[in-house]
Scaffold this active site. Sequence first.
Site, PDB file in Angstrom:
ATOM      1  N   CYS A 132       5.532   1.769   9.080  1.00  0.00           N
ATOM      2  CA  CYS A 132       6.587   2.378   8.245  1.00  0.00           C
ATOM      3  C   CYS A 132       7.760   2.924   9.070  1.00  0.00           C
ATOM      4  O   CYS A 132       8.928   2.717   8.715  1.00  0.00           O
ATOM      5  CB  CYS A 132       5.986   3.491   7.396  1.00  0.00           C
ATOM      6  SG  CYS A 132       4.762   4.486   8.237  1.00  0.00           S
ATOM      7  N   HIS A 252       9.844   9.540   5.303  1.00  0.00           N
ATOM      8  CA  HIS A 252       9.904   9.761   6.746  1.00  0.00           C
ATOM      9  C   HIS A 252      11.369   9.944   7.167  1.00  0.00           C
ATOM     10  O   HIS A 252      12.249   9.221   6.695  1.00  0.00           O
ATOM     11  CB  HIS A 252       9.380   8.535   7.517  1.00  0.00           C
ATOM     12  CG  HIS A 252       7.898   8.332   7.464  1.00  0.00           C
ATOM     13  ND1 HIS A 252       7.015   9.207   6.883  1.00  0.00           N
ATOM     14  CD2 HIS A 252       7.141   7.311   7.962  1.00  0.00           C
ATOM     15  CE1 HIS A 252       5.779   8.746   7.027  1.00  0.00           C
ATOM     16  NE2 HIS A 252       5.829   7.595   7.667  1.00  0.00           N
TER      17      HIS A 252
HETATM   18  P1  NAP Z   1      -5.690   5.262   1.338  1.00  0.00           P
HETATM   19  O1  NAP Z   1      -4.884   5.966   0.318  1.00  0.00           O
HETATM   20  O2  NAP Z   1      -6.748   6.010   2.070  1.00  0.00           O
HETATM   21  O3  NAP Z   1      -6.366   3.978   0.642  1.00  0.00           O
HETATM   22  C1  NAP Z   1      -7.280   3.158   1.306  1.00  0.00           C
HETATM   23  C2  NAP Z   1      -7.574   1.924   0.470  1.00  0.00           C
HETATM   24  O4  NAP Z   1      -8.444   1.061   1.212  1.00  0.00           O
HETATM   25  C3  NAP Z   1      -8.274   2.239  -0.846  1.00  0.00           C
HETATM   26  O5  NAP Z   1      -7.868   1.322  -1.829  1.00  0.00           O
HETATM   27  C4  NAP Z   1      -9.723   1.999  -0.470  1.00  0.00           C
HETATM   28  O6  NAP Z   1     -10.554   1.681  -1.569  1.00  0.00           O
HETATM   29  C5  NAP Z   1      -9.597   0.778   0.420  1.00  0.00           C
HETATM   30  N1  NAP Z   1     -10.795   0.594   1.227  1.00  0.00           N
HETATM   31  C6  NAP Z   1     -11.376   1.496   2.046  1.00  0.00           C
HETATM   32  N2  NAP Z   1     -12.518   0.982   2.581  1.00  0.00           N
HETATM   33  C7  NAP Z   1     -12.621  -0.278   2.092  1.00  0.00           C
HETATM   34  C8  NAP Z   1     -13.577  -1.314   2.255  1.00  0.00           C
HETATM   35  N3  NAP Z   1     -14.654  -1.173   3.017  1.00  0.00           N
HETATM   36  N4  NAP Z   1     -13.367  -2.493   1.598  1.00  0.00           N
HETATM   37  C9  NAP Z   1     -12.282  -2.649   0.807  1.00  0.00           C
HETATM   38  N5  NAP Z   1     -11.360  -1.694   0.602  1.00  0.00           N
HETATM   39  C10 NAP Z   1     -11.520  -0.523   1.241  1.00  0.00           C
HETATM   40  O7  NAP Z   1      -4.783   4.634   2.466  1.00  0.00           O
HETATM   41  P2  NAP Z   1      -3.283   4.063   2.347  1.00  0.00           P
HETATM   42  O8  NAP Z   1      -2.340   5.115   2.735  1.00  0.00           O
HETATM   43  O9  NAP Z   1      -3.093   3.353   1.059  1.00  0.00           O
HETATM   44  O10 NAP Z   1      -3.286   3.038   3.548  1.00  0.00           O
HETATM   45  C11 NAP Z   1      -4.116   1.904   3.575  1.00  0.00           C
HETATM   46  C12 NAP Z   1      -3.859   1.129   4.849  1.00  0.00           C
HETATM   47  O11 NAP Z   1      -2.549   0.592   4.802  1.00  0.00           O
HETATM   48  C13 NAP Z   1      -3.893   2.001   6.098  1.00  0.00           C
HETATM   49  O12 NAP Z   1      -5.198   2.116   6.585  1.00  0.00           O
HETATM   50  C14 NAP Z   1      -2.959   1.287   7.008  1.00  0.00           C
HETATM   51  O13 NAP Z   1      -3.635   0.307   7.778  1.00  0.00           O
HETATM   52  C15 NAP Z   1      -1.986   0.633   6.076  1.00  0.00           C
HETATM   53  N6  NAP Z   1      -0.735   1.403   6.009  1.00  0.00           N
HETATM   54  C16 NAP Z   1       0.349   0.828   6.492  1.00  0.00           C
HETATM   55  C17 NAP Z   1       1.533   1.490   6.470  1.00  0.00           C
HETATM   56  C18 NAP Z   1       2.736   0.874   7.063  1.00  0.00           C
HETATM   57  O14 NAP Z   1       3.407   1.556   7.766  1.00  0.00           O
HETATM   58  N7  NAP Z   1       3.079  -0.328   6.832  1.00  0.00           N
HETATM   59  C19 NAP Z   1       1.633   2.775   5.959  1.00  0.00           C
HETATM   60  C20 NAP Z   1       0.504   3.357   5.452  1.00  0.00           C
HETATM   61  C21 NAP Z   1      -0.687   2.644   5.484  1.00  0.00           C
HETATM   62  P3  NAP Z   1     -11.505   2.801  -2.263  1.00  0.00           P
HETATM   63  O15 NAP Z   1     -10.619   3.560  -3.192  1.00  0.00           O
HETATM   64  O16 NAP Z   1     -12.516   1.975  -2.970  1.00  0.00           O
HETATM   65  O17 NAP Z   1     -12.073   3.628  -1.174  1.00  0.00           O
HETATM   66  C1  3JM Z   2      -0.759   3.601   9.053  1.00  0.00           C
HETATM   67  O1  3JM Z   2      -7.276   1.172  10.467  1.00  0.00           O
HETATM   68  C2  3JM Z   2      -7.083   2.257   9.953  1.00  0.00           C
HETATM   69  O2  3JM Z   2      -7.965   3.100   9.829  1.00  0.00           O
HETATM   70  C3  3JM Z   2      -5.711   2.570   9.454  1.00  0.00           C
HETATM   71  C4  3JM Z   2      -4.835   3.230  10.450  1.00  0.00           C
HETATM   72  C5  3JM Z   2      -3.403   3.308   9.933  1.00  0.00           C
HETATM   73  C6  3JM Z   2      -2.435   2.357  10.279  1.00  0.00           C
HETATM   74  C7  3JM Z   2      -2.848   1.135  11.043  1.00  0.00           C
HETATM   75  O3  3JM Z   2      -3.049   1.215  12.262  1.00  0.00           O
HETATM   76  O4  3JM Z   2      -2.939   0.085  10.399  1.00  0.00           O
HETATM   77  C8  3JM Z   2      -3.025   4.388   9.120  1.00  0.00           C
HETATM   78  C9  3JM Z   2      -1.716   4.524   8.688  1.00  0.00           C
HETATM   79  C10 3JM Z   2      -1.118   2.512   9.852  1.00  0.00           C
HETATM   80  C11 3JM Z   2      -0.071   1.549  10.255  1.00  0.00           C
HETATM   81  O5  3JM Z   2       0.716   1.137   9.403  1.00  0.00           O
HETATM   82  O6  3JM Z   2       0.045   1.217  11.428  1.00  0.00           O
END
Ligand code: NAP
Ligand code: 3JM
Length: 349
Positions: A132, A252
Amino acid sequence: MDSNKGFNVAVVGATGAVGQQMLNTLAKRNFPIASLKLLASKRSAGKKMQFNGNEYMIEEATPQAFEGVQLALFSAGGSISKELAPEAAKRGAIVVDNTSAFRMDPDTPLVVPEVNEDALKNHNGIIANPNCSTIQMVVALEPIRQKYGLKKVIVSTYQAVSGAGAKAIDEMNDQTQSILNGEEFTPEVLPVSGDKKHYQIAFNAVPQIDKFQDNGYTFEEMKMINETKKIMSMQELEVAATCVRLPVETGHSESVYIEIDDENVSVADMKSLLAEAEGVTLQDDPSEQLYPMPANCVGKDDVFVGRIRKDLDRKNGFHMWVVSDNLLKGAALNSVQIAESLVKLNLLK
Ligand code: NAP
Ligand code: 3JM
């Protein structure tokens, strides 16, 4: 492509902070969907969610769930992507992955459509969505690089808790209540759920996002450094980053210092360039106290830029303040824009 009928789409992590915004963005932008699968962990399987007025049953994300899927948007963490993105690709889906799992893989395009849409043409089934903090910065920097050249970037971030997921938002809100009520609390999520120690986020500023590397930088800082060079195709660009978490729910902010090639650029030149840049809204008028702030950017698509000043010692140095909704352009919107670019380039079959 038959965009009338639309595509078979899966959203992995559909119940999460990013997943929810993916669904909102797909609906808002009217992405052509023939069928939709909402995938999450076993814990959520069987629960119901709404999309575009229809009810969908959440399914567990398994390799078989990707049979027949053409587009899979992943945001369920890096380990899920490492395990399941290749399974989805193997079954013919194009994956747009929001995690850091494949971003630095030389065979995986890392794409911000305003900057490097053409990189999509070399995909091998998986396309990475950048971090992000990187996305909003490169949207502002690319027009400057194109017109005036770019040598050096020093960025300090002021990042919102929603970037760390739904549990981090709850932790900030609960802690704030506890502190205002004079109650005890135990930090359990931030700065990083998997690290040894946890710290208060309410009424605080925490200079750690993601874990530390041996070089003293955090992974978040190294993501900004490495991803910026890859997206802008500039390995020689000097980049340094300091990433800080603030008790802001969404949006952010970044203080960005740049050095450009050209020594004869004025603040007015820089403002008129950014006023016309794709995906950028210029908000810069000190006489009217006009500058971007996260509270005003929530729910908006653009990257907002203001506080543009010339460095007082270097003719080619500029300072600026860059703000965007981290869950939209920083994550869900950029992923959906990648999907739209795939349709436009006839790459989604
Ligand atoms: P979050 O609110 O904690 O949501 C996590 C999601 O992953 C929920 O839908 C959860 O499902 C699912 N999940 C967890 N364990 C799983 C499993 N074993 N199998 C399938 N699904 C599973 O996190 P978030 O903020 O949405 O972020 C999710 C991911 O997106 C992060 O870990 C990161 O890698 C990425 N991300 C990227 C950016 C970016 O900058 N581009 C920003 C934020 C996040 P349940 O509800 O069933 O637990
Ligand atoms: C943003 O793998 C994880 O547990 C998620 C960690 C995470 C990430 C990632 O490294 O994919 C949390 C929040 C990010 C990201 O976008 O890099």
